[in-house]
Every structure is written in C-alpha cells, then in structure tokens.
Design an enzyme around this catalytic site. Structure first.
Site, PDB file in Angstrom:
ATOM      1  N   LYS A 175      -5.411 -10.154  14.310  1.00  0.00           N
ATOM      2  CA  LYS A 175      -6.285 -11.187  15.146  1.00  0.00           C
ATOM      3  C   LYS A 175      -7.486 -11.315  13.946  1.00  0.00           C
ATOM      4  O   LYS A 175      -8.170 -10.514  13.772  1.00  0.00           O
ATOM      5  CB  LYS A 175      -6.914 -10.761  16.277  1.00  0.00           C
ATOM      6  CG  LYS A 175      -5.952 -10.381  17.020  1.00  0.00           C
ATOM      7  CD  LYS A 175      -6.129 -10.012  18.590  1.00  0.00           C
ATOM      8  CE  LYS A 175      -5.075  -9.565  19.406  1.00  0.00           C
ATOM      9  NZ  LYS A 175      -5.221  -9.852  20.808  1.00  0.00           N
TER      10      LYS A 175
ATOM     11  N   ASP B 150     -11.336 -13.780  32.232  1.00  0.00           N
ATOM     12  CA  ASP B 150     -10.215 -14.911  32.130  1.00  0.00           C
ATOM     13  C   ASP B 150      -9.191 -14.460  32.662  1.00  0.00           C
ATOM     14  O   ASP B 150      -8.011 -14.585  31.857  1.00  0.00           O
ATOM     15  CB  ASP B 150     -10.323 -15.391  30.702  1.00  0.00           C
ATOM     16  CG  ASP B 150      -9.632 -16.559  30.738  1.00  0.00           C
ATOM     17  OD1 ASP B 150      -9.731 -17.625  31.622  1.00  0.00           O
ATOM     18  OD2 ASP B 150      -8.996 -16.917  29.610  1.00  0.00           O
TER      19      ASP B 150
ATOM     20  N   GLY C  65     -10.901 -20.503  19.374  1.00  0.00           N
ATOM     21  CA  GLY C  65     -12.188 -21.103  18.725  1.00  0.00           C
ATOM     22  C   GLY C  65     -12.589 -20.250  17.666  1.00  0.00           C
ATOM     23  O   GLY C  65     -13.312 -20.635  16.859  1.00  0.00           O
TER      24      GLY C  65
ATOM     25  N   GLN D 176      -7.643 -16.740  14.668  1.00  0.00           N
ATOM     26  CA  GLN D 176      -6.015 -17.049  15.096  1.00  0.00           C
ATOM     27  C   GLN D 176      -5.248 -15.522  15.121  1.00  0.00           C
ATOM     28  O   GLN D 176      -6.073 -14.483  14.584  1.00  0.00           O
ATOM     29  CB  GLN D 176      -5.380 -17.632  13.820  1.00  0.00           C
ATOM     30  CG  GLN D 176      -6.136 -18.924  13.824  1.00  0.00           C
ATOM     31  CD  GLN D 176      -5.644 -19.862  12.460  1.00  0.00           C
ATOM     32  OE1 GLN D 176      -5.583 -19.312  11.277  1.00  0.00           O
ATOM     33  NE2 GLN D 176      -5.257 -21.195  12.619  1.00  0.00           N
TER      34      GLN D 176
END
Length: 770
Positions: free
Chosen positions: A104, A195, A83, A86
C-alpha cells in the site's frame, strides 16, 4: 429539517456528475442552502480516501509498473486504488524467503498525509488477530512516499462467497459471528473500523472470515473519531450527520451486513437518516436486526461481542437478549435444541410400561397450538439447519395455520384443516415435492407433539416411504419418524432407525451431546440391552454435570430415572424422579411444561417401589386437581386416571377404580392411537377392575376388546402377553381357571418382566394375592 433519504439519493447521483453537471443538478434540485452545504460536506467525505487499505480488486490506473521495486518488494499487479494511494500485489525479491503481500503506497509525499499514514501504521500494528490482515513491513520510498506491506488476503466478499457456496442461513450466521468477534477484538485495542461493508469482509480459501481496509479506522476517543470518510449505503445515522463515532457505529455496520446476508439487500434509508429493516423470520432474528439498526445509539448492542452472543444463542435455539421471551417461546427454543428429546416420548411412564419414558417436554401441546398460531409456529419451527428448504417449510405450515385460526380453541377443526391441506399438497407432490415434504414434516410433527400418534403416522408413513423432498428435510424427518414409530409400538422399525441416528450423530456431530443422548436414550428404551442402557446413562450423566437451566435439569433427571429403571436400579430411579418434582416445586413458572408427568413418574414409584398409597394418591390428586385444570384434556389426563384407578384398586375401592378406568381408556385410545401398548393395557385394566368390582359383562367386553387388538400379533409381543395374562387373572377372579392360563401366572419370565412398573405392579400384586 434535512430529509436524509433524499440527501443520500442526491449524493449517489452527484458522485456520477462532472463539476458543471453537479452545479446544474444542485440548482434543479431546489435544496435549501443548509442542505446544499450538507450535501457538499457529504460529497467531500465520500470522495475521501475510503478505500486505501482495501485488498479487494477494483478498477484504477496503475502508478507503479510491474517489476518496480520498493525496498525488498517487487510490484506484480495493481489490486485497488483510493484517494490516498494504491494497493499492489507484490512479491519479496531479496531472496531471503518467498512472500506475497498487499503493498500500500501513498500517492503523495505531503507531510500531513505521511504523518496520518504513520499513525495508521501504529494503530494497525496492535491488531494481532487471525481475522485481520497483519502488517509485515513499512517504510518510505526514494521519492518520499510512505508504504506498508501487509498480509495479502485471497478471498471473496462475504455476500458473494455466501451466494457462490449456496450457504444456508445458519452457515451465514456462523460466519457473521466470527466477524463480530474480530470487530470486538479491534474495539478491545481501541480501534474503530468505521467502514464495515461486504467488500471489506472477505472469506478466504479456508473459509476464514478476514476483515480488511482498516485504512479509515480511527482510535476510540481520538480526535478523528467523528465524521470522516464513509460508504453511503452502509453509513450509520451519526456518520451522515458528522457526529462523533463509537462502538455503536460499528455495531450498526455489522447490522447492515447481517441484513444483507439474511435478506440479500440493504435496508431502506429513512428521512431521519435511520434505516428500516425488512421483515424477517423468525422473530428472534428480527429482534437482533432491529436492535443493531436502532437510530438511537444507546439502544443498539453495547458491544460487537454482545451481538455475537445473541446470534450464537439464536443458532443454538436459546433465548436472545434482544427479545423478551415468553414461557412458551423458551420451551420452543429448548425443544429445537433437543429435537428428539423434545418429541417427548409420551408413551406410558415407566410406572406403566416397565421403563417406557413419559417425557417432560410433552407440554402445552394442543391448547397452545389452537389458542395461538404464532406461538405454535415458534414451537414447531423446523430444526433442519442444513437447507434453505427450512424457509419453504415454514411458509407452507404458516399458510395452513393462518387459514385455521380466528381466535378460538377448536383443536378438532385444526386437525381436519391440517389434514386437508396436507392431502392437497400430497396430491400435487409430483409438481411441488418441497411443499408436500415440508407439510408432511410440520403437520406430522405437530400431531406427534399433541400426542396424536395415529394421525402423525398417517402423515409420516407415505412421506418416509417415498422419501421425496430435500435430503436435509428427509434426514430431519427421520429423527421425528423414529419417535412416532416408537410411540406407535412399531418398535422394530423404530430401533433400526434410531440406531442409524445414533451412528449418524456419533460420526457427524459428536459435539451435539444433547441430541446424541436423546437418540441413544430412545434406543436403550426400546432394546433394553445393557450396553445401550449404559451408553445412554453415561451420556446423560455428563449432561447433568453441566446443566444450569432448570428445564434441562428436570428433563435429564427424568430420563436418568427411566434408564435406572431399565437396569432395575429402583432406588436410583426413585431419587431421580424425586429431583424432577422438586425442580418443579422450586420453579412454579414451569408448571405447564410437564409437572403432571413428573408427579406421575414419582407417584408410580411411590406405588410400585415404596408401596406408599398415601404419597401416590396425593400426587395423583394434584395432577387431577391442578395440572389437568392447567393443561386441559390430553393424554396426560388418561394416564392420571390410570394411576387413580390403580390406587383405588389397591385400597379396595373397586367401583371407583372401574369408574376411573372407564374414563381413561377412550382418552388413551384417542391420543396414543388404537392398539398401542397404552390402549391395550387400558382395556386389560378395565377388564380386571370390572371383574374385581363384580361387573362380569363389562369385564368380558373389555377383555374381548383387548384380544381383538392383539389377535394378529406374534405370541411373544408384549401386548399379546398382557392380554393372555389378563385372561388368566380374570379366570381366577371369576373362578374359571384353566390349566394353561394357570401356567401363565407362574411363568418366571413374565413375573420378572412385569415387576418394574406401576401397571405391571398391578398385575404382579394380583399374582401374589392369588
């Protein structure tokens, strides 16, 4: 009350829908207004930039083209997208040096995103760990978008790597321990990951675990330390509820990963938001999973390091903090850490066979197995870590035990049932060699632990001859087979196999000092070669220096005693055996685990070295009155009666000596096997005590029985020598001495060979008296 099982299912479906489809789905779902609000909040977080820092591959449309430049970096290919931005594979293009990175890049030049990205960069900059991809460079593009250049990790997600490499459970757990240490390091830098999932844990080409995607990490105690983006399938309950997060949240994520590695699937979500772990074996691993995945955060591990320690202890067969171990469970773990030593050489103690060890680990065998099948499974859990055949072996043996027990202690029924199930598997070994090999290993090992050498050989001999089943299981079968051969007096075969095992451990597993010593000890005990004895003594002294557990201390001092006997250091042996008895006195909870043998070893030295009949008899009586009552009938009872017979003979109580030996001989034959050294010696003592007690008929019968057991043996076989010596002594006792038998009594080599232990001492004293 929100049903989070329903809510997560709804969210998974909603993620696939267009806005119009989603509105219709929510209408049809008949959710309460509160649940609709929760679902919208959950959807917002699920669509947040959860994958921005990821270095694994995913499908997304590129923004930058191959060849585009950002500062010194040239874009190669798109790796992934999230989101916020990339991730590209990029190469350094300024010619200073060659370097490939994960580049990134933010999608937007929005100030709030750039500020968040800058904070993330600072947070990641403190993580200097080989298991975490490091920051190499950073800056802002010409159009105002922030970027980071990070170490590119070339690897596979941990679950895919494990499947591709067909890793054993133990190998998976070792990778998991490495991951826990990495996460603990991050926590030490006040960084939560938030995560933890398989896609974010890669294993690189060198087999190193690498943790990626810290793009959604948060600072412990920081303002963003709650809610935030998440991966639904792995989310902890507090993440679903939008509550503040903590170290316990990452511990939960580690638990989800552990569950995936162990079972191949993630645990099922429960209505309250918790997850329900699947049933796994063994119980210690189940306890670790259960603790990681508790709904109550306070009930989970307090740190990733504590979780790593428990898994490491499980791998090393030590008790884990997640489970309160019983005494027998602790013993079972110790036995698996030391498979050869655990096999407990229950042949006659040096007091009876001139240095043959009576292992302290031969404890609670038949009674424990018959009384509690689950504890027996724990005790006999297979050590062969290098193969998934382990699970099959457990399953096969479990099937046998589950059919055997209804709560009684019928050991004989267990024996017959196990033999029957084993024979069934053997008859079908061509179709299912794994089951036949697994049951051969488990049931044969069970018989050996119970001191039933004869039955153990009946099971192991055909398996080891044909060598069917997985190689890893065969390798571990060889380790037990060496012990059984030695206990069955097949010393030449045992010596050859033990020397192979010593070489194997020195070459492949030099850091496994406990097993290396145990095999070296067994080899020394058989060969009596000075170099083998010296090697084993060096190894055990090194172990004693680091021993902290009382059980390990007493075991190693026991083995040290026998090594010193083997080199005729009688005083040193006496001291070592004394330490074992002292440890038992200081740790009464260990009584069932070999206190009788420790007392027996020391009593043998009190009798043969100190010639202190009173001290020896006190120990013998404690064995018969305390230890036998604790453990029931076993080979140890036969040994204790041997000892009592020797003491009674020394006191001139010949009828009492004869009575004790009459009880002992059937026991040692039953538990050690017909024709073993212990059995032959028992018949010899029975003959001599009967002759001394003026019972010539019994004496003649016993001598004939001993001779029948050794008639086919070579003349230099020790058992044959004992029979010949007994015959010579009896002839003198009965006044029927012959020249050849008299010559036997004066043979220096024979006298020296029998001088070292209590049983041989009995013969030697008779020689001196005559």
């Amino acid at each position: 009350m929100t049903d989070w099982q329903q809510m997560t299912n709804a969210a998974q479906t909603a993620l696939t829908l267009s806005p119009d489809e989603l509105r219709q789905y929510l209408a049809d779902a008949a959710l309460s207004p509160a649940d609709v609000e929760r679902l919208n909040t959950l959807m917002t977080r699920l669509r947040a930039p959860a994958g921005f820092m990821q270095t694994g591959a995913s499908e997304a449309a590129p923004v930058l083209e191959a060849g585009d430049r950002l500062s010194v970096w040239r874009v190669d290919t798109l790796i992934g997208s999230g989101g916020m931005g990339q991730v590209y594979r990029a190469t350094r293009a300024d010619g200073v040096y060659e370097q490939i990175v994960a580049l990134k890049v933010l999608h937007t030049d929005a100030q709030d995103r750039r500020e968040r990205f800058a904070e993330e960069r600072k947070r990641l900059a403190v993580l200097e760990h080989p298991g975490i991809s490091r920051i190499i460079d950073g800056g802002v593009t010409d159009d105002g978008r922030a970027y980071l250049a990070m170490e590119l990790v070339d690897g596979e997600p941990i679950d895919q790597f494990a499947d591709a490499q067909s890793l054993s459970l133990q190998s998976k757990l070792r990778l998991f321990v490495d991951l826990c240490r990495i996460v603990h390091y991050a926590h030490g830098q006040l960084v939560l990951h938030r995560d933890l999932k398989a896609a974010n844990v890669l294993v690189d080409q060198s087999g190193q675990v690498r943790l990626i995607d810290f793009g959604i990490a948060s600072e412990l105690g920081g303002e963003d330390d709650q809610g935030g983006p998440l991966t639904l399938a792995y989310a902890a309950p507090e993440q679903l509820l939008g509550e503040p997060l903590s170290v316990a949240t990452d511990v939960h994520g580690l638990g989800m990963l552990l569950h995936l590695l162990v079972t191949g699937v993630l645990p099922a979500r429960q209505p309250n938001g918790a997850v329900q772990p699947a049933a796994v074996a063994p119980a210690d691993l189940q306890a670790i999973l259960d603790r990681c995945l508790q709904f109550d955060r306070a009930a989970r591990y307090a740190s990733a390091s504590m979780l790593a320690d428990d898994v490491q202890d499980f791998l090393e067969h030590r008790p884990v903090s997640a489970r309160e171990p019983s005494g027998l469970h602790k013993l079972g773990l110790f036995l698996r850490r030391n498979p050869l030593g655990s096999a407990l050489s229950v042949a006659l103690v040096a007091a009876l066979t001139g240095g043959v060890v009576s292992s302290l680990r031969y404890a609670n065998e038949a009674r424990a197995e018959a009384a509690r099948a689950t504890e027996a499974l724990t005790l006999l859990e297979f050590q062969y870590e290098r193969t998934e055949a382990n699970l099959k072996a457990q399953e096969a043996y479990s099937d046998v035990l589950q059919r055997a027990f209804g709560g009684d202690e019928d050991a004989e029924r267990l024996t017959q049932l196990m033999k029957s199930r084993w024979q069934e598997a053997m008859d079908r070994r061509a179709d299912d060699p794994l089951r036949a090999a697994s049951l051969s290993y488990a049931i044969g090992r069970n018989f050996y632990f119970r001191g039933d050498t004869r039955q153990a050989l009946e099971v192991f001999d055909p398996w080891m001859t044909e060598r069917f089943g997985p190689q890893a299981l065969i390798d571990n079968g060889e380790e037990v087979y060496a012990l059984i051969l030695e206990a069955g007096d097949r010393e030449e075969e045992a010596e050859q196999l033990l020397r192979t095992l010593v070489d194997r451990y020195e070459t492949r597993y030099p850091n496994d000092r406990a097993n290396l010593f145990n095999y070296a000890f067994k080899l020394a005990r058989i060969t009596q070669a000075p170099e083998d004895i010296s090697h084993a003594e060096t190894l055990v002294l090194a172990l004693i220096e680091t021993d902290t557990d009382p059980f390990e201390r007493l075991f190693h001092h026991n083995q040290l005693g026998f090594l010193r006997l083997a080199k005729d250091d009688r005083e040193g042996a006496y001291d070592a055996f004394g330490v074992t008895v002292q440890i038992f006195e200081e740790n009464p909870n260990l009584a069932a685990y070999g206190r009788d043998i420790a007392r027996f070893n020391l009593a043998g030295q009190e009798l043969s070295l100190k010639r202190d009949l009173d001290a020896a008899e006190v120990l013998a009586d404690k064995i018969l009155n305390e230890d036998v009552a604790l453990k029931g009938e076993s080979l140890q009872l036969g040994r204790a009666l041997f000892l009592k017979s020797l003491i009674q003979s020394e006191r001139g109580r010949h009828d009492a000596a004869a009575s004790a030996i009459e009880q002992a001989v059937p026991l040692v034959e039953r538990y050690s096997g017909t024709g073993t050294k212990l059995h032959v010696m028992g018949e010899c003592i029975r003959a001599l005590t009967a002759a001394t007690a003026d019972q010539p008929v019994v004496a003649t019968e016993a001598l004939a029985a001993a001779a029948a057991l050794t008639d086919t043996l070579a003349e230099d076989d020790e058992r044959r020598q004992y029979v010949l010596l007994t015959q010579a002594l009896m002839e003198r006792t009965l006044g029927e001495s012959a020249d050849d038998s008299s010559e036997m009594l004066t043979t220096t080599a024979m006298q020296e060979s029998i001088r070292k232990s209590a049983l041989q001492y009995y013969f030697f004293r008779l020689l001196e008296e005559r």
